[in-house]
Design a protein around this motif. Structure first.
Motif, PDB file in Angstrom:
ATOM      1  N   PHE A   1      33.537  46.429  41.413  1.00 27.80           N
ATOM      2  CA  PHE A   1      34.254  47.590  40.737  1.00 27.80           C
ATOM      3  C   PHE A   1      34.458  47.203  39.341  1.00 27.80           C
ATOM      4  N   PRO A   2      34.981  46.037  38.699  1.00 27.75           N
ATOM      5  CA  PRO A   2      34.920  45.640  37.109  1.00 27.75           C
ATOM      6  C   PRO A   2      33.730  46.102  36.601  1.00 27.75           C
ATOM      7  N   LEU A   3      32.416  46.124  37.312  1.00 28.64           N
ATOM      8  CA  LEU A   3      31.195  46.482  36.526  1.00 28.64           C
ATOM      9  C   LEU A   3      30.891  47.959  36.686  1.00 28.64           C
ATOM     10  N   THR A   4      31.200  48.479  37.646  1.00 28.96           N
ATOM     11  CA  THR A   4      30.989  49.984  37.794  1.00 28.96           C
ATOM     12  C   THR A   4      31.940  50.900  37.240  1.00 28.96           C
ATOM     13  N   HIS A   5      33.428  50.347  36.973  1.00 28.50           N
ATOM     14  CA  HIS A   5      34.496  51.073  36.255  1.00 28.50           C
ATOM     15  C   HIS A   5      34.768  50.549  34.846  1.00 28.50           C
ATOM     16  N   TRP A   6      33.731  49.906  34.307  1.00 26.46           N
ATOM     17  CA  TRP A   6      34.128  49.101  32.925  1.00 26.46           C
ATOM     18  C   TRP A   6      34.793  50.141  31.920  1.00 26.46           C
ATOM     19  N   ARG A   7      34.422  51.350  32.081  1.00 24.84           N
ATOM     20  CA  ARG A   7      34.915  52.296  30.921  1.00 24.84           C
ATOM     21  C   ARG A   7      36.486  52.646  31.020  1.00 24.84           C
ATOM     22  N   PRO A   8      36.724  53.036  32.253  1.00 24.53           N
ATOM     23  CA  PRO A   8      38.334  53.012  32.253  1.00 24.53           C
ATOM     24  C   PRO A   8      39.015  51.764  32.082  1.00 24.53           C
ATOM     25  N   VAL A   9      38.484  50.644  32.552  1.00 24.98           N
ATOM     26  CA  VAL A   9      39.140  49.220  32.536  1.00 24.98           C
ATOM     27  C   VAL A   9      39.202  49.031  30.773  1.00 24.98           C
ATOM     28  N   LEU A  10      38.169  49.377  30.109  1.00 23.18           N
ATOM     29  CA  LEU A  10      37.991  48.911  28.556  1.00 23.18           C
ATOM     30  C   LEU A  10      39.244  49.837  27.955  1.00 23.18           C
ATOM     31  N   VAL A  11      39.190  51.198  28.409  1.00 19.09           N
ATOM     32  CA  VAL A  11      40.445  52.056  28.039  1.00 19.09           C
ATOM     33  C   VAL A  11      41.977  51.369  28.142  1.00 19.09           C
TER      34      VAL A  11
ATOM     35  N   PHE B   1      42.711  54.134  42.625  1.00 17.73           N
ATOM     36  CA  PHE B   1      43.824  53.954  41.746  1.00 17.73           C
ATOM     37  C   PHE B   1      44.301  52.524  41.842  1.00 17.73           C
ATOM     38  N   ARG B   2      44.420  52.008  43.240  1.00 16.56           N
ATOM     39  CA  ARG B   2      44.725  50.593  43.386  1.00 16.56           C
ATOM     40  C   ARG B   2      44.226  49.507  42.934  1.00 16.56           C
ATOM     41  N   HIS B   3      42.412  49.758  43.022  1.00 19.29           N
ATOM     42  CA  HIS B   3      41.541  48.886  42.403  1.00 19.29           C
ATOM     43  C   HIS B   3      41.727  48.751  40.798  1.00 19.29           C
ATOM     44  N   LEU B   4      41.881  49.914  40.054  1.00 19.97           N
ATOM     45  CA  LEU B   4      41.780  50.176  38.498  1.00 19.97           C
ATOM     46  C   LEU B   4      43.087  49.309  38.194  1.00 19.97           C
ATOM     47  N   LEU B   5      44.418  49.492  39.073  1.00 18.33           N
ATOM     48  CA  LEU B   5      45.770  48.799  38.552  1.00 18.33           C
ATOM     49  C   LEU B   5      45.587  47.457  38.762  1.00 18.33           C
ATOM     50  N   SER B   6      44.811  47.102  39.717  1.00 16.01           N
ATOM     51  CA  SER B   6      44.790  45.565  40.035  1.00 16.01           C
ATOM     52  C   SER B   6      43.836  44.959  38.928  1.00 16.01           C
ATOM     53  N   THR B   7      42.809  45.482  38.581  1.00 16.31           N
ATOM     54  CA  THR B   7      41.890  45.048  37.559  1.00 16.31           C
ATOM     55  C   THR B   7      42.480  44.946  36.165  1.00 16.31           C
ATOM     56  N   GLU B   8      43.320  46.021  35.964  1.00 13.08           N
ATOM     57  CA  GLU B   8      44.117  46.029  34.744  1.00 13.08           C
ATOM     58  C   GLU B   8      45.066  44.895  34.624  1.00 13.08           C
ATOM     59  N   SER B   9      45.793  44.700  35.570  1.00  7.84           N
ATOM     60  CA  SER B   9      46.833  43.788  35.727  1.00  7.84           C
ATOM     61  C   SER B   9      46.283  42.400  35.653  1.00  7.84           C
ATOM     62  N   GLY B  10      44.972  42.077  36.090  1.00 10.71           N
ATOM     63  CA  GLY B  10      44.277  40.880  36.173  1.00 10.71           C
ATOM     64  C   GLY B  10      43.897  40.573  34.796  1.00 10.71           C
ATOM     65  N   ALA B  11      43.290  41.662  34.216  1.00  9.19           N
ATOM     66  CA  ALA B  11      42.727  41.166  32.769  1.00  9.19           C
ATOM     67  C   ALA B  11      43.546  41.166  31.555  1.00  9.19           C
ATOM     68  N   ASN B  12      44.703  41.958  31.694  1.00 11.14           N
ATOM     69  CA  ASN B  12      45.467  42.011  30.467  1.00 11.14           C
ATOM     70  C   ASN B  12      46.718  41.032  30.201  1.00 11.14           C
ATOM     71  N   ASP B  13      46.799  40.194  31.167  1.00 13.31           N
ATOM     72  CA  ASP B  13      47.566  39.000  31.157  1.00 13.31           C
ATOM     73  C   ASP B  13      47.072  37.985  30.172  1.00 13.31           C
ATOM     74  N   GLY B  14      45.855  37.620  30.225  1.00 13.43           N
ATOM     75  CA  GLY B  14      45.137  36.795  29.519  1.00 13.43           C
ATOM     76  C   GLY B  14      44.829  37.490  27.922  1.00 13.43           C
ATOM     77  N   LEU B  15      44.562  38.744  28.134  1.00  7.48           N
ATOM     78  CA  LEU B  15      44.149  39.266  26.857  1.00  7.48           C
ATOM     79  C   LEU B  15      45.606  39.692  26.146  1.00  7.48           C
ATOM     80  N   ALA B  16      46.640  39.694  26.873  1.00  7.68           N
ATOM     81  CA  ALA B  16      47.870  39.950  25.986  1.00  7.68           C
ATOM     82  C   ALA B  16      48.389  38.665  25.030  1.00  7.68           C
TER      83      ALA B  16
END
Length: 411
Positions: A86-96, A156-171
């Motif tokens: 999922f993070p590889l195939t949906h990297w564009r919305p995750v990056l946004v 939606f659930r996977h995108l929210l999970s990926t966002e919440s997983g990555a942005n804690d460290g990137l904050a």
């Protein structure tokens, strides 16, 4: 020793109760983090007075370390719960979400703090930075469980999970920027921010996490191929990997929280087959056993008198942050987010950007590095508001979305 035994009995009883009643609790207006917080308040000196956390030592240091461990374990669970590609195939919305939405939420939160409380801009930036990330612990309680799986789309659930997983460290760089500008000359602060914060801490965290996660996955495959494992436990291995990465990442001066999430993703790319069947059990165990104590601790040390001292401006700020920090940003970015492009689900995603353990972690980190407790006072107030608002609305909003979607299909 009395406080320790009260804590063990209370937290153990709470986890047992929520485990036995997980289905009705999941479908009610209550959430596990909210119940845990209320238990902490009940046991605190402001409640029944059965526990006195300020006698244990520096409660903010304690909360910082408990929050770091909780975040690490939760992030590992999220990384393992995601579909491996999922993070590889949906990297564009995750990056946004990471490169546009999170900085926008940081600036909006800082501006709201500056306007409502009249704080100096750099201090307002401290508050905005500590609450800009989407919390993985509360988000997991929203996107997992029967109600979420039955009513909310998987993308939606996977995108929210990926966002919440990555942005804690990137904050972390956003948190460090106002800290450095407050404590160092401007030129030195910007140099430190680019060279140390981004390259060493963030970049190093990604490298260390990726290497340890990949190596651990290969080691597991090697041990299984030679039948060295006696009744292997996927849960024990992933928990051990979490603790290893947290410790190694911290010792090497990198961002250990981001490193854990990257390690989980790397581990998940290597390990497959029968081990993946345990992932749901891993996440359920993490949600019930490892994430509730931090909310109990938060309830025990919640700064009620400082919240009251903020007056109605504090209440106004909390309401405005919940309404304006995320929802307008997601609605504007909706065309760039395929899993949340449909209007109804974009409203759901815009509302469910909870503020929780990560904000507590960064708030006490800011307090320890700058001596400004305002980030802790304001940040913790907004965390309380988010636990209440998002905990109460999670199940009803998910059911409402499903109901509206079904009605539109019938028409």
């Amino acid at each position: 020793m009395k406080d320790i035994n009260v804590a063990l009995a209370s937290v153990g009883g709470l986890i047992l109760l929520l485990g036995l009643l997980s289905r009705p609790v999941d479908r009610s207006w209550l959430s596990a983090p909210l119940v845990a917080f209320l238990l902490g308040v009940l046991l605190s000196p402001d409640g029944l007075g059965w526990m006195h956390p300020h006698e244990w030592g520096n409660t903010q240091v304690m909360l910082e370390e408990v929050a770091r461990l909780t975040l690490g374990i939760s992030l590992m669970g999220i990384a393992l719960r995601l579909p491996s590609k999922f993070p590889l195939t949906h990297w564009r919305p995750v990056l946004v979400l990471l490169a546009i939405a999170m900085p926008a939420m940081f600036l909006i939160s800082a501006l709201l703090t500056y306007w409502t409380l009249g704080l100096p801009w750099l201090i307002a930036m401290l508050v905005g930075a500590c609450i800009c990330a989407t919390d993985p612990v509360i988000a997991s309680s929203i996107v997992t469980g029967g109600v979420a799986k039955e009513n909310l789309p998987g993308g939606f659930r996977h995108l929210l999970s990926t966002e919440s997983g990555a942005n804690d460290g990137l904050a972390y760089p956003l948190v460090l920027l106002p800290i450095l500008l407050l404590t160092m000359p401007m030129e030195a602060a910007w140099s430190e921010w680019f060279a140390k914060t981004w390259l060493r801490e963030v970049g190093g965290g990604i490298v260390i996490g990726g290497l340890l996660g990949w190596a651990s996955g290969r080691a597991l495959e090697w041990a299984e191929a030679r039948r060295y494992l006696d009744q292997p436990s996927f849960l024990a291995i992933t928990l051990a990997l979490t603790i290893l990465v947290l410790g190694v990442g911290k010792l090497l001066g990198t961002n250990s929280i981001l490193a854990v999430f990257v390690a989980g993703l790397a581990f998940d790319q290597v390990v497959g087959g029968q081990e993946r069947s345990e992932e749901d059990n891993v996440q359920e165990a993490v949600n019930l056993f490892f994430t509730l104590p931090v909310f109990v601790l938060f309830g025990l040390i919640a700064p009620w008198s400082e919240w009251v001292a903020l007056g109605w401006n504090g209440v106004l700020l909390a309401v405005l942050v919940l309404l304006l920090r995320r929802l307008p940003v997601i609605l504007l970015l909706r065309p760039l987010l395929p899993p949340a492009r449909e209007k109804r689900i974009s409203f759901v995603m815009g509302w469910f950007g909870p503020i929780g353990v990560s904000a507590l972690f960064y708030a006490v980190l800011i307090s320890s590095r700058t001596g400004h407790d305002i980030a802790w006072v304001v940040g913790s107030l907004i965390v309380f508001a988010s636990i209440l608002a998002h905990g109460v609305t999670a199940a009803p909003f998910a059911k409402l979305y499903h109901h509206k979607t079904q009605d539109s299909k019938v028409r």
